[in-house]
Design an enzyme around this catalytic site. Structure first.
Site, short mmCIF file in Angstrom:
data_model
loop_
_atom_site.label_atom_id
_atom_site.label_comp_id
_atom_site.label_asym_id
_atom_site.label_seq_id
_atom_site.Cartn_x
_atom_site.Cartn_y
_atom_site.Cartn_z
N HIS A 82 0.86 -1.17 0.00
CA HIS A 82 0.00 0.00 0.00
C HIS A 82 0.91 1.23 0.00
CE1 HIS A 82 -2.87 2.87 1.87
NE2 HIS A 82 -3.82 2.05 1.44
N GLN B 221 -5.05 -5.63 6.73
CA GLN B 221 -6.06 -6.50 6.12
C GLN B 221 -6.06 -7.90 6.73
OE1 GLN B 221 -8.31 -5.38 4.06
NE2 GLN B 221 -7.43 -3.49 3.29
N CYS C 111 -4.70 2.60 -3.76
CA CYS C 111 -3.44 3.00 -3.11
C CYS C 111 -2.32 2.00 -3.39
CB CYS C 111 -3.61 3.18 -1.60
SG CYS C 111 -4.77 4.47 -1.17
N1 PMP Z 1 -2.13 -1.00 4.43
C1 PMP Z 1 -3.10 -1.70 3.85
C2 PMP Z 1 -2.84 -3.08 3.35
C3 PMP Z 1 -4.35 -1.12 3.69
O1 PMP Z 1 -5.33 -1.82 3.09
C4 PMP Z 1 -4.57 0.19 4.17
C5 PMP Z 1 -5.92 0.87 4.01
N2 PMP Z 1 -6.48 0.74 2.72
C6 PMP Z 1 -3.52 0.86 4.78
C7 PMP Z 1 -2.31 0.23 4.91
C8 PMP Z 1 -3.66 2.25 5.32
O2 PMP Z 1 -4.59 2.30 6.35
P1 PMP Z 1 -5.21 3.67 6.84
O3 PMP Z 1 -5.65 4.41 5.62
O4 PMP Z 1 -6.35 3.23 7.70
O5 PMP Z 1 -4.17 4.39 7.62
#
Ligand code: PMP
Length: 428
Positions: A127, A210, A373
């Site tokens: 991400h 996740q 993302c």
């Molecule tokens: N890592 C992963 C694998 C995610 O799916 C996400 C959220 N989509 C994040 C990090 C970031 O999380 P957050 O936006 O809640 O800080």
């Protein structure tokens, strides 16, 4: 077989039984829980209870309400500790979410300990929150190298051979996902940790955003050094997440942010800091949200993390099998028959993902379209975007059936337009 997870929980999520006034009163089919989960009434009530009965600042101790708010806030920390089997409650740092947890490790641990010549090993599946902060760090430490492991096209998980080959004595930090929010694969963390321990003297950060909401997670058996997760993906409120780290490691790190709460003594000449967790929780924390997260953890544990995992495993297989049968659809990540998370990113030949999600939205079906993302992951697979359907404990087979039915009719409609010289767009 494990459908009672959804049968039991679904009535607690009022939003799932509402119709969408904005969408011709169509019933909502919510398939975007990997972005954020819905919240059960128990969590909403916990927030309400805090604001109506307990609202006050924590750790100030001087009056009854403050003591009760502190007990509830610190009680939530105990719940996180038990959920992930941490050795000590002091190892749980409340943050605003996984993004802040990762940034804390980057700015506190890595900035203080990494230098020119050192290597940080990441994967191309990460991400953006587990790529961009490292890139920003590398900009401030010339000679610090970022390396990215590729994903195995067969299994859809991290390529273990490549992972092993990229480790060496310069590797000082390794950071990767437990479960991919796009490919849906579950990385073999224990095996990866063993490889790191055998070949490098590096700290390991696991992005468990996740996984923690969906399966039992035990930091002792995983063997990593840091773990990051977000509350809002596990039935909790937004604005709260946590970082777990080993206590001695946390106490060896400089603070991330300065301010009230994190200090021991302050003089005009300088300050000293309290140990973890206080050291990393400067200022008034997200009190209500932490309490809400505690209620979410109670909720998940009462359903049972093993049961949730077993149910989602069945649902993942059902979803992917149905998707694979839809004409023009390519599923990203592991194929059916391979264990994976209950989320499915996919490409539809000849249909742009955002057109697809807009049309599905008009049918009350909420899926996500975009790069989720994960631009590098998409680039590596040869796409710029995908659509994604993601499930959680409250989704049923009927949700999947409705989705597939609407997906098929939407594809037929959009590709029909193409035949008539319409506007389908291959350029994605
Ligand atoms: N890592 C992963 C694998 C995610 O799916 C996400 C959220 N989509 C994040 C990090 C970031 O999380 P957050 O936006 O809640 O800080």
């Amino acid at each position: 077989e494990h459908a009672k997870v959804a049968e039991q929980s679904r009535p607690d999520f009022e939003i799932l039984s509402t119709t969408l006034e904005q969408v011709d009163n169509k019933p909502l089919v919510y398939l975007d829980s990997a972005a954020t989960s819905q919240k059960p009434k128990q969590v909403i009530e916990a927030l309400d209870h805090y604001y109506t009965k307990l609202n006050s600042n924590v750790h100030r101790g001087a009056h009854t309400l403050s003591r009760e708010a502190t007990a509830a806030y610190e009680g939530a920390r105990d719940k996180v500790q038990k959920l992930i089997h941490a050795n000590s409650r002091n190892e749980i740092i409340f943050t605003s979410g996984a993004t802040e947890s990762i940034n804390l490790v980057v700015y506190s641990y890595a900035r203080a300990n990494l230098k020119a010549g050192d290597e940080i090993l990441l994967t191309e599946m990460e991400h953006h929150s587990n790529i961009v902060p490292w890139q920003m760090l590398a900009e401030t430490i010339p000679g610090l190298k970022l390396k990215f492991v590729k994903m195995d096209r067969e299994t859809g998980a991290v390529d273990l051979k490549e992972f092993k080959s990229m480790l060496n004595s310069n590797t000082k930090m390794v950071a990767f996902q437990h479960v991919s929010n796009v490919a849906g694969c579950v990385n073999p963390v224990t095996e990866m940790v063993q490889m790191v321990r055998a070949q490098a003297d590096a700290k390991i950060l696991l992005d468990a955003c996740q996984s923690v909401p969906h399966m039992p997670v035990d930091v002792q058996t995983l063997g990593v050094d840091f773990l990051a997760a977000s509350g809002h993906k596990m039935c909790g409120p937004t604005g709260i997440g946590f970082l777990w780290g080993r206590e001695d490691l946390l106490n060896s790190m400089p603070p991330f942010q300065g301010g009230g709460e994190m200090i021991d003594q302050v003089t005009l000449e300088g300050s000293t800091y309290v140990p973890a967790p206080g050291r990393f929780e400067a200022g008034t924390p997200a009190i209500a949200q932490a309490i809400g997260l505690g209620a979410a953890i109670d909720y998940l544990q009462q359903l049972g993390m093993e049961e949730i995992e077993a149910y989602e495993h069945e649902m993942a297989e059902y979803l992917v099998r149905r998707m694979e049968q839809v004409d023009r659809v390519t599923v990203l990540g592991p194929k059916s028959g391979t264990p994976r998370a209950a989320l499915c990113a996919f490409i539809v030949d000849g249909v742009h993902p955002s057109d697809l999600s807009s049309f599905l939205d008009m049918e009350g079906v909420a899926v996500r379209a975009g790069h989720h993302c994960c631009q590098p992951l998409h680039q590596s697979l040869g796409y710029s975007h995908s659509a994604r359907a993601s499930l959680y404990l409250y989704n049923t087979k009927e949700d999947v059936d409705t989705f597939i039915e609407k997906l098929e009719s939407t594809i037929a409609f959009l590709t029909g337009l193409e035949g008539e010289g319409g506007q389908a767009d291959d350029d994605f």
